[in-house]
Design an enzyme around this catalytic site. Sequence first.
Site, PDB file in Angstrom:
ATOM      1  N   ARG A  60       0.815  -1.232   0.000  1.00  0.00           N
ATOM      2  CA  ARG A  60       0.000   0.000   0.000  1.00  0.00           C
ATOM      3  C   ARG A  60       0.841   1.272   0.000  1.00  0.00           C
ATOM      4  O   ARG A  60       0.431   2.296  -0.531  1.00  0.00           O
ATOM      5  CB  ARG A  60      -0.919  -0.010   1.212  1.00  0.00           C
ATOM      6  N   LYS A 162       2.498 -19.687   3.930  1.00  0.00           N
ATOM      7  CA  LYS A 162       1.787 -20.130   5.110  1.00  0.00           C
ATOM      8  C   LYS A 162       1.423 -18.911   5.965  1.00  0.00           C
ATOM      9  O   LYS A 162       2.074 -17.887   5.796  1.00  0.00           O
ATOM     10  CB  LYS A 162       2.633 -21.118   5.911  1.00  0.00           C
ATOM     11  N   HIS A 192       8.578 -23.940   3.653  1.00  0.00           N
ATOM     12  CA  HIS A 192      10.007 -23.780   3.377  1.00  0.00           C
ATOM     13  C   HIS A 192      10.860 -24.917   3.936  1.00  0.00           C
ATOM     14  O   HIS A 192      11.969 -25.137   3.488  1.00  0.00           O
ATOM     15  CB  HIS A 192      10.510 -22.391   3.815  1.00  0.00           C
ATOM     16  N   LYS A 196      14.568 -27.172   2.441  1.00  0.00           N
ATOM     17  CA  LYS A 196      15.874 -27.245   3.119  1.00  0.00           C
ATOM     18  C   LYS A 196      16.644 -28.439   2.554  1.00  0.00           C
ATOM     19  O   LYS A 196      16.084 -29.525   2.394  1.00  0.00           O
ATOM     20  CB  LYS A 196      15.688 -27.421   4.635  1.00  0.00           C
ATOM     21  N   GLU A 230      13.613 -23.544  19.099  1.00  0.00           N
ATOM     22  CA  GLU A 230      14.169 -22.224  18.793  1.00  0.00           C
ATOM     23  C   GLU A 230      14.521 -21.538  20.093  1.00  0.00           C
ATOM     24  O   GLU A 230      13.782 -21.662  21.077  1.00  0.00           O
ATOM     25  CB  GLU A 230      13.137 -21.382  18.041  1.00  0.00           C
ATOM     26  N   ASP A 249       1.805 -22.981  13.836  1.00  0.00           N
ATOM     27  CA  ASP A 249       2.944 -22.300  13.197  1.00  0.00           C
ATOM     28  C   ASP A 249       4.010 -23.292  12.722  1.00  0.00           C
ATOM     29  O   ASP A 249       4.662 -23.064  11.707  1.00  0.00           O
ATOM     30  CB  ASP A 249       3.556 -21.324  14.226  1.00  0.00           C
ATOM     31  N   HIS A 254       5.300 -27.568   8.847  1.00  0.00           N
ATOM     32  CA  HIS A 254       6.687 -28.011   8.692  1.00  0.00           C
ATOM     33  C   HIS A 254       6.940 -29.419   9.248  1.00  0.00           C
ATOM     34  O   HIS A 254       7.495 -30.265   8.576  1.00  0.00           O
ATOM     35  CB  HIS A 254       7.648 -27.053   9.420  1.00  0.00           C
ATOM     36  N   LYS A 344       9.335 -22.092  21.306  1.00  0.00           N
ATOM     37  CA  LYS A 344      10.164 -20.880  21.330  1.00  0.00           C
ATOM     38  C   LYS A 344      10.808 -20.799  22.708  1.00  0.00           C
ATOM     39  O   LYS A 344      10.273 -21.321  23.693  1.00  0.00           O
ATOM     40  CB  LYS A 344       9.289 -19.645  21.136  1.00  0.00           C
TER      41      LYS A 344
HETATM   42  C1  BG6 Z   1       8.273 -20.098  10.283  1.00  0.00           C
HETATM   43  C2  BG6 Z   1       7.549 -19.789  11.552  1.00  0.00           C
HETATM   44  O1  BG6 Z   1       7.432 -20.759   9.380  1.00  0.00           O
HETATM   45  O2  BG6 Z   1       9.388 -20.929  10.578  1.00  0.00           O
HETATM   46  C3  BG6 Z   1       8.481 -19.116  12.550  1.00  0.00           C
HETATM   47  O3  BG6 Z   1       6.442 -18.938  11.283  1.00  0.00           O
HETATM   48  C4  BG6 Z   1       9.710 -19.952  12.774  1.00  0.00           C
HETATM   49  O4  BG6 Z   1       7.816 -18.884  13.793  1.00  0.00           O
HETATM   50  C5  BG6 Z   1      10.338 -20.336  11.445  1.00  0.00           C
HETATM   51  O5  BG6 Z   1      10.626 -19.184  13.536  1.00  0.00           O
HETATM   52  C6  BG6 Z   1      11.460 -21.329  11.632  1.00  0.00           C
HETATM   53  O6  BG6 Z   1      12.116 -21.526  10.430  1.00  0.00           O
HETATM   54  P1  BG6 Z   1      13.622 -21.953  10.389  1.00  0.00           P
HETATM   55  O7  BG6 Z   1      13.918 -22.126   8.934  1.00  0.00           O
HETATM   56  O8  BG6 Z   1      14.416 -20.851  11.035  1.00  0.00           O
HETATM   57  O9  BG6 Z   1      13.711 -23.224  11.160  1.00  0.00           O
END
Ligand code: BG6
Length: 494
Positions: A60, A162, A192, A196, A230, A249, A254, A344
Amino acid sequence: MATANPFSDPLRFERRVPECAIVIFGANGDLTKRKLLPALYRLAHDRRLPESFAIVGNSRTAMTDEAFRERMCDSVKQFSEDTEFDPALWDRFSRNIHYVAGDMNDPALYTALAAKAEATGQKNMLFYLSTQPSYYGTVVDGLGQAGLNRCEGGWRRIIVEKPFGHDLSSAHALNQHLQQVFPERETYRIDHYLGKETVQNIFGFRFGNGIFEPLWNRRYISQIQITAAESIGVEGRGAYYQEAGALRDMIQNHLLQVMATIAMEPSAVFESDAVRDERAKLLRSIRIMKPEDVPRYSVAGQYKGFREEEGVNPQAQTDTYAAATFYVDNWRWAGVPFFIRSGKKLPKRVTDIAIQFKAAPLALFGEGSGEPNTRPNLLILRIQPEEGISLRFLSKEPGEGMRLRPVSMDFNYGTSFGERSPSAYETLLMDAMQGDATLYTRQDMVEASWKVIQPILEDWGNRKFTFPNYEPGSWGPAEADAMLGRLGLKWRNS
Ligand code: BG6
């Protein structure tokens, strides 16, 4: 005389992107800045892009092409950690970066985009939905109404970021919506993790070698643990994250995709639909929890301090940690628990898969240590950060007698190949532009994985948790240990 394409080196690479443009919705956002532009720049750096490759950004905010290029230049400098910034390359690459400001609800935006896209001279176009998910439907409709979803003599594809839906019914509705405008074969749902290198290597490891597959089943494997930990918190994404939570998430997408890759049957050929059929079949074989089983097979956690994060409701019931036990009801896996966890503010950033094989039938030499971190018969696939594979087994200690000790045989990507691995986004963008959907999820896969977590979402939605229930820097709530403890097992603390 035709000039040589400075982005392409015909001798070095087999895979190259065809003539096309990428149109990014949400171009002012974090994903574009941190992942998409650095990945595209890297592809240019590796000479995989056609010279005429164009990028059209939309958001925007009013901005000129020049101002947008400058922002993107800063992002590339900041986030291309392992790629040196080359001003001459940037100069050529950025000539084809354009920007169109506009509101996604306004039909005029799509007319302006069509005009801009036409000016780039590209017929083939990849639309990238990197906006807030609530706009996905609006953009898809806008593209359809402007006729941008099809093109005589060229292709039109769409990548959907996502989260793909918020639960099973919204994912289903989004799929239906998309299909009215883009056919399934032109729809790329990105996850994603599948891009990897180490996740792709699960295929190579399992199906490229003859020695593991015969053992890859319930006769020899007693349990599998998949961990995505994480150390960071929500990092300014509090508003998004408090609606999502760790289960949505990380696990719904994933980690269930990783699990499917670990547990699927080999496909007859390595082709997009053949591979995806097998992954989908596996996802459909995961046992759906009965409502009364959810508390036994799942654990929610929230770290202390989450409710004080910016944008987070002080009473938030969000899970910043989620763990679950899944069973796969097929002949290969019946009875083998798959423990999955993600959180997290855990002690470190690590994603790995630990495959525990059964012990030798007779402990001829006494038992090895029973501690999960030193247990033998363990295969660890390290997805990140120290990408590699370890096999832990018992070996005789030097000296008298027959004393055994666990040792490791290690493969490390960095030292074995000595070269940089492409980022997941480089791989996946390249694939979509080449029309290869193997590493993208399909409608049936997305819905199957929502089905798996739907009972947990429903149960958690109706419960009032006593949060917070874990300290930042710990391995999550005590209930997660109890979930395994009931089976006489422990988490492997990576
Ligand atoms: C994302 C999540 O899809 O993947 C994040 O929304 C997360 O919360 C991230 O931190 C982790 O990805 P990676 O590649 O750092 O393991």
